[in-house]
Write a protein that holds these residues in place. Structure first.
Motif, PDB file in Angstrom:
ATOM      1  N   LEU A 192       0.856  -1.193   0.000  1.00  0.00           N
ATOM      2  CA  LEU A 192       0.000   0.000   0.000  1.00  0.00           C
ATOM      3  C   LEU A 192       0.889   1.240   0.000  1.00  0.00           C
ATOM      4  O   LEU A 192       1.750   1.384   0.877  1.00  0.00           O
ATOM      5  CB  LEU A 192      -0.897   0.021   1.242  1.00  0.00           C
ATOM      6  CG  LEU A 192      -2.175  -0.828   1.178  1.00  0.00           C
ATOM      7  CD1 LEU A 192      -2.906  -0.791   2.522  1.00  0.00           C
ATOM      8  CD2 LEU A 192      -3.118  -0.338   0.077  1.00  0.00           C
ATOM      9  N   ASN A 213      -1.888   3.787  -4.528  1.00  0.00           N
ATOM     10  CA  ASN A 213      -3.218   3.184  -4.367  1.00  0.00           C
ATOM     11  C   ASN A 213      -4.267   4.241  -4.026  1.00  0.00           C
ATOM     12  O   ASN A 213      -5.413   4.159  -4.478  1.00  0.00           O
ATOM     13  CB  ASN A 213      -3.181   2.081  -3.296  1.00  0.00           C
ATOM     14  CG  ASN A 213      -2.094   1.066  -3.593  1.00  0.00           C
ATOM     15  OD1 ASN A 213      -1.020   1.135  -3.015  1.00  0.00           O
ATOM     16  ND2 ASN A 213      -2.337   0.177  -4.522  1.00  0.00           N
ATOM     17  N   VAL A 214      -3.851   5.241  -3.243  1.00  0.00           N
ATOM     18  CA  VAL A 214      -4.777   6.343  -2.927  1.00  0.00           C
ATOM     19  C   VAL A 214      -5.104   7.098  -4.222  1.00  0.00           C
ATOM     20  O   VAL A 214      -6.248   7.503  -4.451  1.00  0.00           O
ATOM     21  CB  VAL A 214      -4.157   7.290  -1.869  1.00  0.00           C
ATOM     22  CG1 VAL A 214      -5.084   8.470  -1.591  1.00  0.00           C
ATOM     23  CG2 VAL A 214      -3.827   6.531  -0.588  1.00  0.00           C
ATOM     24  N   VAL A 251      -4.765  -3.000  -5.739  1.00  0.00           N
ATOM     25  CA  VAL A 251      -3.458  -3.093  -5.061  1.00  0.00           C
ATOM     26  C   VAL A 251      -2.584  -4.083  -5.841  1.00  0.00           C
ATOM     27  O   VAL A 251      -3.101  -4.906  -6.595  1.00  0.00           O
ATOM     28  CB  VAL A 251      -3.618  -3.600  -3.599  1.00  0.00           C
ATOM     29  CG1 VAL A 251      -4.287  -2.562  -2.727  1.00  0.00           C
ATOM     30  CG2 VAL A 251      -4.372  -4.926  -3.533  1.00  0.00           C
ATOM     31  N   MET A 282      -8.420  -4.729  -2.942  1.00  0.00           N
ATOM     32  CA  MET A 282      -8.122  -4.690  -1.510  1.00  0.00           C
ATOM     33  C   MET A 282      -9.216  -5.537  -0.842  1.00  0.00           C
ATOM     34  O   MET A 282     -10.256  -5.050  -0.419  1.00  0.00           O
ATOM     35  CB  MET A 282      -8.113  -3.244  -1.015  1.00  0.00           C
ATOM     36  CG  MET A 282      -7.398  -3.104   0.289  1.00  0.00           C
ATOM     37  SD  MET A 282      -6.854  -1.446   0.762  1.00  0.00           S
ATOM     38  CE  MET A 282      -8.036  -0.315   0.201  1.00  0.00           C
ATOM     39  N   TYR A 331      -4.518   2.008   4.767  1.00  0.00           N
ATOM     40  CA  TYR A 331      -5.134   2.753   3.665  1.00  0.00           C
ATOM     41  C   TYR A 331      -5.631   4.119   4.166  1.00  0.00           C
ATOM     42  O   TYR A 331      -5.371   5.158   3.548  1.00  0.00           O
ATOM     43  CB  TYR A 331      -6.299   1.972   3.029  1.00  0.00           C
ATOM     44  CG  TYR A 331      -7.078   2.866   2.098  1.00  0.00           C
ATOM     45  CD1 TYR A 331      -6.595   3.129   0.811  1.00  0.00           C
ATOM     46  CD2 TYR A 331      -8.230   3.531   2.524  1.00  0.00           C
ATOM     47  CE1 TYR A 331      -7.268   4.015  -0.026  1.00  0.00           C
ATOM     48  CE2 TYR A 331      -8.898   4.422   1.695  1.00  0.00           C
ATOM     49  CZ  TYR A 331      -8.413   4.661   0.426  1.00  0.00           C
ATOM     50  OH  TYR A 331      -9.054   5.570  -0.403  1.00  0.00           O
ATOM     51  N   ARG A 332      -6.345   4.097   5.304  1.00  0.00           N
ATOM     52  CA  ARG A 332      -6.894   5.374   5.823  1.00  0.00           C
ATOM     53  C   ARG A 332      -5.777   6.356   6.128  1.00  0.00           C
ATOM     54  O   ARG A 332      -5.875   7.548   5.824  1.00  0.00           O
ATOM     55  CB  ARG A 332      -7.696   5.115   7.101  1.00  0.00           C
ATOM     56  CG  ARG A 332      -9.088   4.550   6.839  1.00  0.00           C
ATOM     57  CD  ARG A 332      -9.776   4.360   8.171  1.00  0.00           C
ATOM     58  NE  ARG A 332     -11.128   3.869   8.062  1.00  0.00           N
ATOM     59  CZ  ARG A 332     -11.736   3.174   9.018  1.00  0.00           C
ATOM     60  NH1 ARG A 332     -11.088   2.858  10.141  1.00  0.00           N
ATOM     61  NH2 ARG A 332     -12.962   2.787   8.867  1.00  0.00           N
TER      62      ARG A 332
END
Ligand SMILES: NC(=O)c1ccc[n+]([C@@H]2O[C@H](COP(=O)([O-])OP(=O)(O)OC[C@H]3O[C@@H](n4cnc5c(N)ncnc54)[C@H](OP(=O)(O)O)[C@@H]3O)[C@@H](O)[C@H]2O)c1
Length: 357
Positions: free
Chosen positions: A40, A44-45, A72, A98, A339-340
């Protein structure tokens, strides 16, 4: 939890949730893959931030209105199959959701790759629909590959594209978001080719300046705030991994006609990405890595560019112990948190994240 997906709110990509799903079963011609792990990064964002424009949401539909699954890079093995192209136990590297599982409709492409022929993916780029067969699990090597291969392949193709165009006659190459893995990769490929390269300027945030300095690849490092005072007004190429509209506009206005080529690669500053309209200097052009691969296949014959990319990413990744720590976390909740954090901009440039499931 038997099977899960991480759903991201397509209107506010910082919002993500873990959703329990039934374990999938292979239908006719299908194979079910169990995902073992994935990297990650901001890339990916960016898939999420550009999901509607570049169609990243189309790869792994959720069936839930307004929710998407972020792609991903990682590894999986076949747990159920009704396809001759993939037998139970086969391991693959490639572009996954994901999530814990992916059902594909595999078709063999030579002995080392398979393509997902699922109807909803047929108009999407081949590079993302192709899965490579790989050998047994090696946690360290798997993490390194998932983290560096997709990003450093792009860095190397950018380097190759610039060489192929004789640097556009520029005297300096300015790299936006020089602390990103894609950015630092380009700086390193340029540095390897010294002295026959223009000056390498790394453009980064104040907080990441020390990291970029530690990489020892750039001739000059400038922070976004200071670019007008520090970047010389001479023929320049801008390779933009940041996508920050304010920075891009300021750089174009500062350099004017000396901006001889402006290359839009990424939007690591995804929340500051807006159209910039007319600006002085060369109009920004999107870099599409597969086009450079196709060009080199035509120039050099089949297989050559692929081999060079492979050698190039491994060469830099093999030095990464000196400048990056690979942090492996385990499980769906760790994936959600990582991810966050990345979507909120909470990250350290010298840490690369791998999620083992
Ligand atoms: N077009 C392509 O084919 C292609 C291929 C690969 C990657 N890319 C793009 O290249 C970019 C970099 O990806 P990566 O995975 O290499 O990144 P990464 O290693 O995760 O990069 C992290 C860096 O990005 C910047 N950054 C990230 N989030 C930010 C935020 N919220 N606010 C401000 N700065 C932020 C910071 O760098 P600074 O402080 O130095 O700005 C940070 O150190 C992404 O946009 C990715 O999509 C494009």
């Amino acid at each position: 939890m038997k099977a899960f997906e991480i759903h991201v709110d397509r209107k506010d990509i910082r919002r993500a949730n873990l959703v329990e799903t039934p374990a999938p079963i292979a239908g006719p011609g299908q194979a079910v893959l169990q995902i073992e792990g994935f990297s990650l990064t901001t890339n990916n964002v960016t898939y999420a931030a550009t999901g509607d424009i570049i169609h990243y949401w189309k790869f792994f539909p959720t069936g839930v209105d307004g929710q998407g699954i972020v792609p991903v890079w990682g590894f999986a093995h076949v747990v159920d199959s009704n396809s001759d192209a993939l037998t139970k136990g086969a391991r693959l590297y490639g572009f996954f959701p994901m999530a814990s599982h992916l059902t594909i409709t595999p078709q063999a492409r030579g002995s080392s790759t398979v393509m997902d022929m699922a109807a909803h993916r047929k108009d999407l780029p081949v590079v993302y629909n192709t899965y490579r067969r790989v050998g047994a699990t090696d946690p360290t090597e798997d993490a390194k590959r998932a983290l560096f291969q997709p990003l450093l392949a792009t860095s190397f193709l950018l380097f190759d594209f610039l060489t192929d165009n004789d640097w556009f006659k520029a005297e300096q190459i300015i790299i936006g978001s020089a602390s990103s893995k894609t950015g630092l990769g380009l700086a390193k490929y340029l540095a390897e080719a010294k002295p026959d390269v223009p000056a390498i300027i790394g453009l980064t945030s104040d907080s990441n300046r020390a990291f970029v300095t530690s990489l020892d690849a750039c001739d000059q490092i400038t922070t976004y705030d200071a670019l007008e005072g520090e970047i010389a007004q001479r023929p320049s190429v801008y390779v933009d991994m940041a996508g920050n509209a304010d920075v891009r506009s300021r750089l174009h206005h500062h350099l004017g006609d000396n901006m001889v080529y402006s290359c839009a690669v990424g939007t690591s500053h995804w929340d500051k990405f807006t159209p910039t309209g007319d600006m002085p200097g060369s109009r920004p052009r999107f870099f599409f890595a597969p086009s450079q691969i196709e060009k080199r296949r035509a120039d050099w014959g089949p297989g050559v560019i692929d081999r060079r990319i492979d050698e190039a990413w491994r060469r830099i990744a093999d030095t990464s112990g000196g400048w990056m720590q690979i942090k492996t976390d385990t499980g769906a909740k760790a994936a959600l948190k990582t991810y966050r954090d990345l979507a909120m901009g909470i990250m350290q440039p010298n840490v690369g994240h791998y999620i083992a499931l």
